[in-house]
Design a protein around this motif. Structure first.
Motif, PDB file in Angstrom:
ATOM      1  N   ASN A  39       0.865  -1.169   0.000  1.00  0.00           N
ATOM      2  CA  ASN A  39       0.000   0.000   0.000  1.00  0.00           C
ATOM      3  C   ASN A  39       0.902   1.218   0.000  1.00  0.00           C
ATOM      4  O   ASN A  39       1.775   1.343   0.863  1.00  0.00           O
ATOM      5  N   ILE A  40       0.719   2.112  -0.988  1.00  0.00           N
ATOM      6  CA  ILE A  40       1.598   3.263  -1.106  1.00  0.00           C
ATOM      7  C   ILE A  40       0.818   4.576  -1.092  1.00  0.00           C
ATOM      8  O   ILE A  40      -0.355   4.622  -1.441  1.00  0.00           O
ATOM      9  N   TYR A  41       1.498   5.619  -0.677  1.00  0.00           N
ATOM     10  CA  TYR A  41       1.035   7.000  -0.816  1.00  0.00           C
ATOM     11  C   TYR A  41       2.223   7.782  -1.352  1.00  0.00           C
ATOM     12  O   TYR A  41       3.100   8.215  -0.606  1.00  0.00           O
ATOM     13  N   SER A  42       2.267   7.920  -2.662  1.00  0.00           N
ATOM     14  CA  SER A  42       3.405   8.527  -3.343  1.00  0.00           C
ATOM     15  C   SER A  42       3.453  10.033  -3.125  1.00  0.00           C
ATOM     16  O   SER A  42       2.418  10.694  -3.055  1.00  0.00           O
ATOM     17  N   PRO A  43       4.669  10.599  -3.059  1.00  0.00           N
ATOM     18  CA  PRO A  43       4.790  12.059  -2.990  1.00  0.00           C
ATOM     19  C   PRO A  43       4.211  12.714  -4.251  1.00  0.00           C
ATOM     20  O   PRO A  43       4.056  12.063  -5.285  1.00  0.00           O
ATOM     21  N   ASN A  44       3.945  14.001  -4.174  1.00  0.00           N
ATOM     22  CA  ASN A  44       3.368  14.731  -5.305  1.00  0.00           C
ATOM     23  C   ASN A  44       4.392  15.121  -6.356  1.00  0.00           C
ATOM     24  O   ASN A  44       4.090  15.123  -7.541  1.00  0.00           O
ATOM     25  N   LYS A  45       5.595  15.475  -5.948  1.00  0.00           N
ATOM     26  CA  LYS A  45       6.601  15.993  -6.880  1.00  0.00           C
ATOM     27  C   LYS A  45       7.308  14.846  -7.601  1.00  0.00           C
ATOM     28  O   LYS A  45       7.680  13.850  -6.996  1.00  0.00           O
ATOM     29  N   THR A  46       7.511  15.043  -8.914  1.00  0.00           N
ATOM     30  CA  THR A  46       8.114  14.006  -9.749  1.00  0.00           C
ATOM     31  C   THR A  46       9.479  13.575  -9.225  1.00  0.00           C
ATOM     32  O   THR A  46       9.784  12.381  -9.170  1.00  0.00           O
ATOM     33  N   LYS A  47      10.308  14.524  -8.831  1.00  0.00           N
ATOM     34  CA  LYS A  47      11.655  14.211  -8.320  1.00  0.00           C
ATOM     35  C   LYS A  47      11.559  13.296  -7.095  1.00  0.00           C
ATOM     36  O   LYS A  47      12.272  12.297  -6.989  1.00  0.00           O
ATOM     37  N   ASP A  48      10.639  13.628  -6.179  1.00  0.00           N
ATOM     38  CA  ASP A  48      10.452  12.822  -4.976  1.00  0.00           C
ATOM     39  C   ASP A  48       9.851  11.458  -5.309  1.00  0.00           C
ATOM     40  O   ASP A  48      10.162  10.458  -4.663  1.00  0.00           O
ATOM     41  N   GLN A  49       9.002  11.417  -6.334  1.00  0.00           N
ATOM     42  CA  GLN A  49       8.395  10.147  -6.741  1.00  0.00           C
ATOM     43  C   GLN A  49       9.448   9.176  -7.248  1.00  0.00           C
ATOM     44  O   GLN A  49       9.391   7.980  -6.952  1.00  0.00           O
ATOM     45  N   CYS A  50      10.401   9.674  -8.019  1.00  0.00           N
ATOM     46  CA  CYS A  50      11.458   8.794  -8.542  1.00  0.00           C
ATOM     47  C   CYS A  50      12.226   8.141  -7.397  1.00  0.00           C
ATOM     48  O   CYS A  50      12.463   6.924  -7.410  1.00  0.00           O
ATOM     49  N   ILE A  51      12.591   8.923  -6.408  1.00  0.00           N
ATOM     50  CA  ILE A  51      13.305   8.397  -5.241  1.00  0.00           C
ATOM     51  C   ILE A  51      12.422   7.403  -4.487  1.00  0.00           C
ATOM     52  O   ILE A  51      12.864   6.331  -4.083  1.00  0.00           O
ATOM     53  N   PHE A  52      11.157   7.759  -4.319  1.00  0.00           N
ATOM     54  CA  PHE A  52      10.200   6.917  -3.595  1.00  0.00           C
ATOM     55  C   PHE A  52      10.039   5.551  -4.263  1.00  0.00           C
ATOM     56  O   PHE A  52      10.127   4.513  -3.611  1.00  0.00           O
ATOM     57  N   GLU A  54      12.027   4.077  -6.368  1.00  0.00           N
ATOM     58  CA  GLU A  54      13.290   3.330  -6.277  1.00  0.00           C
ATOM     59  C   GLU A  54      13.396   2.640  -4.919  1.00  0.00           C
ATOM     60  O   GLU A  54      13.852   1.500  -4.829  1.00  0.00           O
ATOM     61  N   GLU A  55      12.964   3.321  -3.860  1.00  0.00           N
ATOM     62  CA  GLU A  55      12.979   2.722  -2.519  1.00  0.00           C
ATOM     63  C   GLU A  55      12.012   1.543  -2.427  1.00  0.00           C
ATOM     64  O   GLU A  55      12.339   0.515  -1.843  1.00  0.00           O
ATOM     65  N   ILE A  56      10.839   1.688  -3.010  1.00  0.00           N
ATOM     66  CA  ILE A  56       9.875   0.575  -3.028  1.00  0.00           C
ATOM     67  C   ILE A  56      10.501  -0.634  -3.731  1.00  0.00           C
ATOM     68  O   ILE A  56      10.420  -1.763  -3.247  1.00  0.00           O
ATOM     69  N   GLN A  57      11.143  -0.381  -4.890  1.00  0.00           N
ATOM     70  CA  GLN A  57      11.772  -1.474  -5.630  1.00  0.00           C
ATOM     71  C   GLN A  57      12.866  -2.145  -4.803  1.00  0.00           C
ATOM     72  O   GLN A  57      12.971  -3.372  -4.772  1.00  0.00           O
ATOM     73  N   LYS A  58      13.684  -1.367  -4.093  1.00  0.00           N
ATOM     74  CA  LYS A  58      14.733  -1.933  -3.242  1.00  0.00           C
ATOM     75  C   LYS A  58      14.131  -2.823  -2.157  1.00  0.00           C
ATOM     76  O   LYS A  58      14.647  -3.904  -1.872  1.00  0.00           O
TER      77      LYS A  58
END
Length: 94
Positions: A39-52, A54-58
């Motif tokens: 279950n995720i709640y992604s950040p709004n900003k694209t830059k933060d989403q990419c990091i987010f 990547e963390e989910i994938q890790k």
């Protein structure tokens, strides 16, 4: 939050969540099949989403999963699937 109906035979094997409350990952056995529920709640900003993401994938890569394990991901991805025509070309797409 991840809910499982009381009548289901469910055993949580592993539970992961981040400090900011942006994701919950449950690895378990439901009705004799291995599942991973995310279950995720992604950040709004694209830059933060990419990091987010990547963390989910890790986190998912760290899990030891059976070959036939089902992975179910849901939540708020904070992305636009497609742009309605009425929005025009001025919309800020991710």
């Amino acid at each position: 939050m991840i809910l499982v109906k009381d009548k289901f035979d469910c055993n949580v094997i592993e539970h992961l969540e981040d400090e900011q409350g942006r994701f919950i990952i449950l690895k378990g056995v439901l009705q004799w099949h291995q599942f991973v529920f995310v279950n995720i709640y992604s950040p709004n900003k694209t830059k933060d989403q990419c990091i987010f993401f990547e963390e989910i994938q890790k986190q998912l890569d760290k899990l030891e999963l059976e070959e036939n394990c089902e992975v179910v991901i849901g939540g708020d991805f904070n992305v636009i699937d497609s742009m309605p025509i009425w929005m025009g070309l001025a919309a800020n797409l991710k």
